[in-house]
Design a protein around this motif. Structure first.
Motif, PDB file in Angstrom:
ATOM      1  N   SER A 101       0.833  -1.204   0.000  1.00 55.90           N
ATOM      2  CA  SER A 101       0.000   0.000   0.000  1.00 55.90           C
ATOM      3  C   SER A 101       0.866   1.251   0.000  1.00 55.90           C
ATOM      4  CB  SER A 101      -0.885   0.028   1.251  1.00 55.90           C
ATOM      5  OG  SER A 101      -1.780  -1.056   1.208  1.00 55.90           O
ATOM      6  N   VAL A 102       0.311   2.301  -0.600  1.00 54.90           N
ATOM      7  CA  VAL A 102       0.988   3.593  -0.571  1.00 54.90           C
ATOM      8  C   VAL A 102       1.062   4.060   0.874  1.00 54.90           C
ATOM      9  CG1 VAL A 102       0.821   6.012  -1.251  1.00 54.90           C
ATOM     10  CG2 VAL A 102       0.174   4.224  -2.857  1.00 54.90           C
ATOM     11  N   ARG A 103       2.237   4.547   1.270  1.00 54.93           N
ATOM     12  CA  ARG A 103       2.396   5.099   2.621  1.00 54.93           C
ATOM     13  C   ARG A 103       1.648   6.398   2.727  1.00 54.93           C
ATOM     14  NH1 ARG A 103       8.481   5.253   5.032  1.00 54.93           N
ATOM     15  NH2 ARG A 103       8.620   3.052   5.605  1.00 54.93           N
ATOM     16  N   THR A 104       0.964   6.585   3.835  1.00 58.61           N
ATOM     17  CA  THR A 104       0.347   7.906   4.029  1.00 58.61           C
ATOM     18  C   THR A 104       1.457   8.873   4.392  1.00 58.61           C
ATOM     19  OG1 THR A 104      -0.145   7.126   6.252  1.00 58.61           O
ATOM     20  CG2 THR A 104      -1.971   7.172   4.689  1.00 58.61           C
ATOM     21  N   LYS A 105       1.287  10.119   3.973  1.00 57.17           N
ATOM     22  CA  LYS A 105       2.296  11.166   4.181  1.00 57.17           C
ATOM     23  C   LYS A 105       3.669  10.713   3.715  1.00 57.17           C
ATOM     24  CE  LYS A 105       0.107  13.557   8.023  1.00 57.17           C
ATOM     25  NZ  LYS A 105       0.278  14.139   9.329  1.00 57.17           N
TER      26      LYS A 105
END
Lengths: 339, 339
Positions: free
Chosen positions: B330-334
């Protein structure tokens, strides 16, 4: 070994009539069928015995709201014939089943197949709105679809002609005649094949260094809208050739151009797709892309038979072939001064 | 009737080893092959007799400058195996012939085929620059080409996997993980298949509502240029996933990302195509699209056999299958604050 030709020679009829009789085609009389069968038995025709030993049942599924199949001049008739020509000698019992959207809503596809003991199907005439199109996404039943592609389901295969090649051949022909301003007239993009042809047109135009935009593409469910709304605009904007997504539109476009005072092909070239019977009954006769429907039917069986043998075919396309008739000619020099 | 399994059981070896021995695979010792053949004869294995009655000669043509085939870990090895597994029982004598550009320049393709009495060929590894690619345009010899499509010649068929489906499945996976800024890293577009994958990537991005432009696509003949020139630019511009045209580039990209201080897949997801042996030896192991090479070889024979029977196949594609391993997350948040 006795062949179909031997039976044909014995009876003084054509080979294709014998084949039709052996395949229970609806346009062969019961009397003639009986005679063919008796002759076949008398000549010891061995293949016939295989016809009579059904091992597994498969079906040809027709979306009866979208495609006609019962008479020899109907589009799907020869496709079914081609399919049966391979399927029955291979030991399959083939049933033709016509369904509509109401039926699809009431019965899930896999359940229908199971209930009728069908091990696989060849699917004709389904649009993107047909309820079973969603069922095909997750069906486990081997299913070959004419002119429909299901992404990500290894139990389904797409069978058709190479539309990219067809558009490429058509634009090669038109550009060689000097056409640069070319428009596209299509039925609504509610079917996979019309979407595929639309994309193929855009790609082929790009391949020949030509521009496509909203101004030279018109799509509508109604043929009358194609000819009333889009065609006059094309003609006024200096378009010299119109590619149609199928022959019925091309035929209507030819009629409309004449009404508007444009000569086909002297003032405007019009081309179709499919080589339907109408393509040779228009005046001028249509330049078009031929679909060999017997071969398409055979391809349907090849694809289905591969799926039944666990070979995950995704796509099985036949070569397209351009038929140059009378509806295309060179761009007139100083054409604009004639308008 | 004796089967390959019976021979395998008798000798206490695997079925695939028996098959390899019967097909003269180079990684079976002469002693073992002799033993398999003797056992087959002793058990009255009937298919063997068909192997020994060559009816017609066909060849697998390898462009030896572009593709490796001699050892089991080479890309084309299993493709040839799959092809022979169907061709030889069907009564064909199969010869594998490696050619280079110099050879192609000196001998026309059709003449080469005639001289050697080959009725058809299965062609592997040809790039768009190979001299025979022009010969295929007008050849009358039935020719099935792996990963090459010839427009307008009904004697040729294109065999491969469904690249559009592969890219669609890949982007479905990446977008479900939250990726929106996705780049494409490819070998040079000098081959049909890399052009097809490039177009497939652009179409699939469009399908998922994502934008492609010059900034997020990098193509080069040299893998080092892909990783030195394009990859750092992608990383700096906030790309969160890189789709590579094949696993070798993906593997190099993983190494380069680590050198640049980016973690795969935590900081950036990297995916390949083909499922080459290298895909499972990188760390992390690559998420990729699998090509079943045995099935591709069998498809090559199906397509060639159809052409030999005058069925004008244009395109024969197998379903693509996504293999999710460790190189995507998953894309990392921030994420941007970590850079």
């Amino acid at each position: 070994m006795t062949t179909i030709q031997d039976i044909a020679d014995k009876l003084g009829i054509s080979k294709s009539t014998v084949s039709k009789a052996l395949n229970d085609a609806p346009d062969v009389s019961e009397a003639l069928r009986k005679q063919v069968l008796e002759t076949a038995v008398a000549l010891d025709y061995t293949k016939l015995r295989r016809y009579k030993k059904p091992v597994k049942k498969i079906c040809v599924l027709i979306e009866k709201e979208n495609i006609e199949y019962e008479k020899p001049h109907h589009f799907a008739y020869d496709i079914i014939m081609g399919f049966r020509q391979l399927a029955e000698p291979a030991g399959f019992e083939v049933e033709t089943v016509a369904v509509d959207t109401a039926f699809q809503k009431n019965t899930a596809y896999d359940i229908f197949m199971l209930e009728h003991d069908y091990v696989g199907s060849f699917v004709l005439g389904f649009s993107l709105n047909d309820p079973w199109l969603k069922d095909f996404d997750n069906s486990k039943t081997p299913t070959a679809l004419f002119d429909n592609h299901i992404t990500g389901n290894p139990s389904t295969a797409y069978v058709g002609i190479d539309n990219d090649e067809g558009m490429d051949l058509m634009l090669s022909h038109l550009t060689s005649l000097g056409h640069r301003k070319i428009a596209y007239l299509s039925g609504s993009l509610g079917s996979y094949v019309l979407k595929a042809r639309h994309s193929a047109f855009v790609r082929a135009m790009h391949h020949y260094g030509l521009v496509t935009d909203f101004e030279n593409i018109g799509c509508s469910y109604y043929i009358s809208e194609c000819t009333e709304k889009y065609l006059p605009k094309f003609l006024e904007s200096g378009i010299t050739a119109v590619v149609c997504s199928h022959d019925n539109i091309a035929s209507a476009a030819v009629t409309k151009c004449k009404q508007l005072g444009y000569k086909v092909p002297e003032d405007i070239s019009i081309v179709g797709f499919d080589d339907l019977p109408i393509a040779t009954s228009t005046s001028p006769k249509l330049t078009t892309v031929i679909q060999d429907r017997i071969e398409l039917g055979k391809s349907g069986f090849f694809a289905l038979s591969s799926l039944l043998n666990d070979i995950p075919i995704s796509t099985f396309l036949l070569h397209s072939k351009l038929i140059i008739r009378e509806s295309t000619s060179s761009v007139r020099t100083k054409k604009s001064s004639n308008l």
